[in-house]
Motif scaffolding. Structure first.
Motif, PDB file in Angstrom:
ATOM      1  N   LEU A  26       0.936  -1.208  -0.001  1.00 54.85           N
ATOM      2  CA  LEU A  26      -0.060   0.037   0.012  1.00 54.85           C
ATOM      3  C   LEU A  26       0.847   1.279  -0.138  1.00 54.85           C
ATOM      4  O   LEU A  26       0.592   2.239  -0.742  1.00 54.85           O
ATOM      5  CB  LEU A  26      -1.008  -0.090   1.247  1.00 54.85           C
ATOM      6  N   LYS A  27       1.818   1.398   0.937  1.00 57.38           N
ATOM      7  CA  LYS A  27       2.769   2.274   0.950  1.00 57.38           C
ATOM      8  C   LYS A  27       3.488   2.488  -0.244  1.00 57.38           C
ATOM      9  O   LYS A  27       3.895   3.535  -0.960  1.00 57.38           O
ATOM     10  CB  LYS A  27       3.771   2.071   1.805  1.00 57.38           C
ATOM     11  N   THR A  30       1.377   4.009  -3.077  1.00 56.29           N
ATOM     12  CA  THR A  30       1.091   5.507  -2.755  1.00 56.29           C
ATOM     13  C   THR A  30       2.114   5.930  -3.334  1.00 56.29           C
ATOM     14  O   THR A  30       2.109   7.116  -4.071  1.00 56.29           O
ATOM     15  CB  THR A  30       0.940   5.406  -1.424  1.00 56.29           C
ATOM     16  N   GLU A  66       2.557   9.237  -6.704  1.00 57.14           N
ATOM     17  CA  GLU A  66       3.382  10.257  -6.511  1.00 57.14           C
ATOM     18  C   GLU A  66       4.295  10.503  -7.646  1.00 57.14           C
ATOM     19  O   GLU A  66       5.341  10.127  -7.891  1.00 57.14           O
ATOM     20  CB  GLU A  66       4.165  10.386  -5.206  1.00 57.14           C
ATOM     21  N   GLU A 120       1.092  10.741 -11.818  1.00 54.65           N
ATOM     22  CA  GLU A 120      -0.404  10.953 -11.757  1.00 54.65           C
ATOM     23  C   GLU A 120      -0.948  10.961 -13.193  1.00 54.65           C
ATOM     24  O   GLU A 120      -1.876  10.152 -13.499  1.00 54.65           O
ATOM     25  CB  GLU A 120      -0.854  12.068 -11.243  1.00 54.65           C
ATOM     26  N   HIS A 137      -4.546  11.347  -4.962  1.00 49.99           N
ATOM     27  CA  HIS A 137      -3.694  10.094  -5.064  1.00 49.99           C
ATOM     28  C   HIS A 137      -4.242   8.841  -4.316  1.00 49.99           C
ATOM     29  O   HIS A 137      -4.209   7.910  -4.831  1.00 49.99           O
ATOM     30  CB  HIS A 137      -2.248  10.325  -3.861  1.00 49.99           C
ATOM     31  N   ASP A 138      -5.074   9.002  -3.234  1.00 48.57           N
ATOM     32  CA  ASP A 138      -6.107   8.165  -2.551  1.00 48.57           C
ATOM     33  C   ASP A 138      -6.732   7.233  -3.922  1.00 48.57           C
ATOM     34  O   ASP A 138      -7.006   6.053  -3.698  1.00 48.57           O
ATOM     35  CB  ASP A 138      -6.767   8.515  -1.430  1.00 48.57           C
ATOM     36  N   GLU A 139      -7.386   8.225  -4.371  1.00 52.79           N
ATOM     37  CA  GLU A 139      -8.302   7.699  -5.605  1.00 52.79           C
ATOM     38  C   GLU A 139      -7.447   6.704  -6.417  1.00 52.79           C
ATOM     39  O   GLU A 139      -8.009   5.780  -7.094  1.00 52.79           O
ATOM     40  CB  GLU A 139      -9.156   8.665  -6.238  1.00 52.79           C
ATOM     41  N   VAL A 175      -4.889   5.261  -6.015  1.00 55.72           N
ATOM     42  CA  VAL A 175      -4.559   3.773  -5.338  1.00 55.72           C
ATOM     43  C   VAL A 175      -5.607   3.085  -5.376  1.00 55.72           C
ATOM     44  O   VAL A 175      -5.120   1.689  -5.455  1.00 55.72           O
ATOM     45  CB  VAL A 175      -3.822   4.238  -3.919  1.00 55.72           C
ATOM     46  N   VAL A 176      -6.604   3.481  -4.921  1.00 54.91           N
ATOM     47  CA  VAL A 176      -7.868   2.558  -4.936  1.00 54.91           C
ATOM     48  C   VAL A 176      -8.073   2.050  -6.316  1.00 54.91           C
ATOM     49  O   VAL A 176      -8.357   0.823  -6.645  1.00 54.91           O
ATOM     50  CB  VAL A 176      -9.049   3.167  -4.378  1.00 54.91           C
TER      51      VAL A 176
END
Length: 109
Positions: free
Chosen positions: A19-20, A23, A27, A30, A45-47, A49-50
């Protein structure tokens, strides 16, 4: 009568290091990821990763397989050099294996 069911795409269960890693991969990449996944450029960023975890879950991919299949050698090489201070030499599969191995360690930050 039947009701149509809309289900959310399956999210891959990933270890904390992966997960890290995802993420940190997002970065600076994108534009590449939004283009690849055909989603809005304004996605955070969160979206992103999902969405990557959805791709992994729907296609039953490991982190290594995701990297090798969907990211260019240049992107993976740059990630190795800049984020991991590791060699950026090798094919997509070699670089993906190197990155996934680093992500699998509990000490990855």
């Amino acid at each position: 009568s039947r009701r149509s069911r809309t289900s959310k795409p399956k999210l891959a269960d990933v270890a904390p290091g992966v997960l890290k890693g995802l993420t940190s991969l997002v970065e600076g990449n994108e534009a590449t990821i939004t283009s690849m996944l055909q989603i809005d450029e304004g996605a955070g960023h969160d979206e992103l990763v999902v969405k990557l975890r959805e791709v992994m879950g729907v296609n039953s991919l490991s982190a290594e397989m995701l990297l090798a299949r969907f990211f260019s050698g240049a992107t993976l090489s740059e990630y190795c050099v800049k984020r991991m201070a590791a060699s950026g030499k090798g094919s997509e599969s070699i670089l993906a294996a190197r990155i996934a191995k680093a992500w699998s360690k509990p000490t990855f930050t």
